[in-house]
Design a protein around this motif. Structure first.
Motif, PDB file in Angstrom:
ATOM      1  N   GLN A 229       0.836  -1.206   0.000  1.00 23.41           N
ATOM      2  CA  GLN A 229       0.000   0.000   0.000  1.00 23.41           C
ATOM      3  C   GLN A 229       0.870   1.256   0.000  1.00 23.41           C
ATOM      4  N   GLN A 232       2.504   1.836  -3.400  1.00 23.88           N
ATOM      5  CA  GLN A 232       1.563   2.354  -4.394  1.00 23.88           C
ATOM      6  C   GLN A 232       1.225   3.813  -4.141  1.00 23.88           C
ATOM      7  N   SER A 233       0.962   4.177  -2.901  1.00 23.25           N
ATOM      8  CA  SER A 233       0.507   5.533  -2.596  1.00 23.25           C
ATOM      9  C   SER A 233       1.629   6.565  -2.616  1.00 23.25           C
ATOM     10  N   ARG A 234       2.841   6.152  -2.241  1.00 22.39           N
ATOM     11  CA  ARG A 234       3.931   7.124  -2.130  1.00 22.39           C
ATOM     12  C   ARG A 234       4.952   7.024  -3.261  1.00 22.39           C
TER      13      ARG A 234
END
Length: 445
Positions: A229, A232-234
């Motif tokens: 996660q 993907q987000s950072r």
């Protein structure tokens, strides 16, 4: 309460696809393991780089026998019982250091050469006319029965009988060769000290878990899911090294099923790497160093032999790709100390070594995001085995589907073949004295 003879009961504890939970919980069985397994097998003691100079020593255990590894003035590496022959005191305390030109017992000041032979005792005249013999073996620090090393990795055995080290390591010996070959200078060095994790479980649970690929997606879900996660987000899905080595535990079932396991006599095994360092600048520079040292063809062969955990039963598990060695120290039937050593590949730069340190801290250290999951589950297993909910432990996964090779047994990545292989060796070792030496016949199941 057990009424049948103890030796007869031993024979019924281990079956091809299941074992009795007493092998993990019975103190009497543990005591016998210390004698018949750790008292017979070749046990990993340390690496020669831990004692680079004359007088340097490193203390450790073989089973529960305190021993020390020391380099003498000739450059030879000796393994001695850490025991003064006078009153039995440990000659040096736990840890490492330099003894100088001799060992001196702190109790009565007996002194010994670095090979363990007696050098002197105070007030020699007090011993005149007695049975004291300064040249007698019983008045020296005893050497361990057998000591041998391979590529700098030192093993010792408390038994004078049994296979030589090369025979014992068998087909898994290539892991140690590859460990050293991955260094541009062809040798490795212990660096960064030692980290220790105390575990409330039987020692065999740790060794089994080293080659248990089926546990990773479930046991480590909290860490690999968070890593994916975050990546993907950072980072737009392009994981930096620190996340990459965590999220590999979350691969789908098809990935785990595709891995190969290789099992050998004496309980040893290994399986394919589950993740590699990303192809970034550090990795590119390392490959260039390896190419320069060996040539591109040979460097490619070295890196192609890529393994995750190898188990050298019963005492250690090297991880070659990120230069780790985990060493098993049984303390009691339900308590185990695991030591983690980090190695430097000689001829690589400091940036490359810092990556190795990162792997240690993130995956194996006491503060690891990954190791804590395993330690908790080991404890749960140990506690659950004391219940009345059942008596047998299943090793059925992929039973009967493994393939016999010339000198190995081959299985696919979700198999419990390594556990079955370890217990074949266990049963052989645990035969009555004069029986087995741990060699389990490599027959297809």
């Amino acid at each position: 309460m057990h009424t049948e003879p103890f030796e007869a009961r031993l024979n019924d504890l281990v079956h091809p696809d299941h074992v009795h939970q007493d092998v993990y919980t019975d103190p009497e069985i543990f005591e016998l393991e210390m004698d018949r397994i750790f008292g017979r097998a070749w046990v990993y003691v340390g690496h020669e780089s831990q004692v680079p100079n004359a007088g340097d020593y490193w203390t450790t255990l073989i089973g529960r026998d305190p021993v020390l590894m020391v380099r003498d003035k000739s450059g030879a590496v000796n393994v001695l019982h850490n025991r003064c022959p006078h009153k039995g005191a440990k000659v040096v305390s736990e840890g490492c250091g330099n003894a100088g030109p001799l060992f001196r017992c702190p109790y009565h000041a007996w002194t010994f050469k670095l090979d363990g032979s007696l050098l002197g005792v105070p007030h020699r005249s007090w011993y005149e006319g007695t049975g004291f013999d300064p040249k007698g073996e019983s008045f020296s620090m005893s050497s361990v029965a057998r000591v041998a090393s391979h590529r700098g990795f030192v093993f010792a055995s408390l038994s004078r009988e049994g296979p030589d080290l090369k025979t014992f390591l068998g087909g898994a010996i290539s892991t140690l060769d590859n460990f050293a070959d991955r260094a541009p200078e062809g040798k490795v060095q212990v660096a960064g000290g030692v980290q220790r994790v105390w575990q409330e479980n039987n020692w065999k649970l740790f060794l089994e878990n080293m080659n248990d690929t089926a546990h990773a997606p479930a046991t480590h879900e909290s860490s690999w899911a968070a890593a994916k996660q975050t990546a993907q987000s950072r980072f737009g899905g392009k994981s930096p090294f620190q996340l990459h080595i965590i999220e590999g535990n979350g691969e789908p079932n098809a990935f785990w099923e595709s891995l190969d396991f290789r099992c050998y006599d004496y309980g040893h095994s290994y399986f394919d790497a589950i993740f590699n360092a990303p192809g970034d600048r550090i990795s590119l520079e390392y490959r260039q160093q390896l190419d320069a040292a060996y040539g591109k063809e040979r460097a490619g062969e070295i890196l192609k032999l890529n393994r995750h955990n190898t188990v050298f039963y019963p005492s250690c598990s090297p991880h070659v790709g990120f230069q780790q060695m985990r060493v098993i120290r049984p303390i009691s039937v339900g308590r185990t100390m695991i030591e983690f050593f980090t190695f430097r590949l000689m001829g690589t730069n400091d940036e490359f070594f810092q990556r190795t340190i990162s792997y240690t801290n993130i995956v194996n250290s006491p503060s690891s995001l990954v190791m804590v999951d395993d330690v908790d589950l080991y404890r749960r297993c140990q506690e659950g085995m004391h219940s009345d909910g059942g008596k047998w432990i299943s090793h059925h996964r992929n039973y009967g589907r493994d393939i016999k090779g010339d000198h190995e047994i081959i299985g696919k990545g979700v198999t419990e073949l390594p556990m079955r292989n370890q217990f074949r060796a266990w049963r052989e070792y645990m035969q009555a004295p004069g029986g087995g030496d741990g060699r389990a016949a490599t027959a297809a199941e």
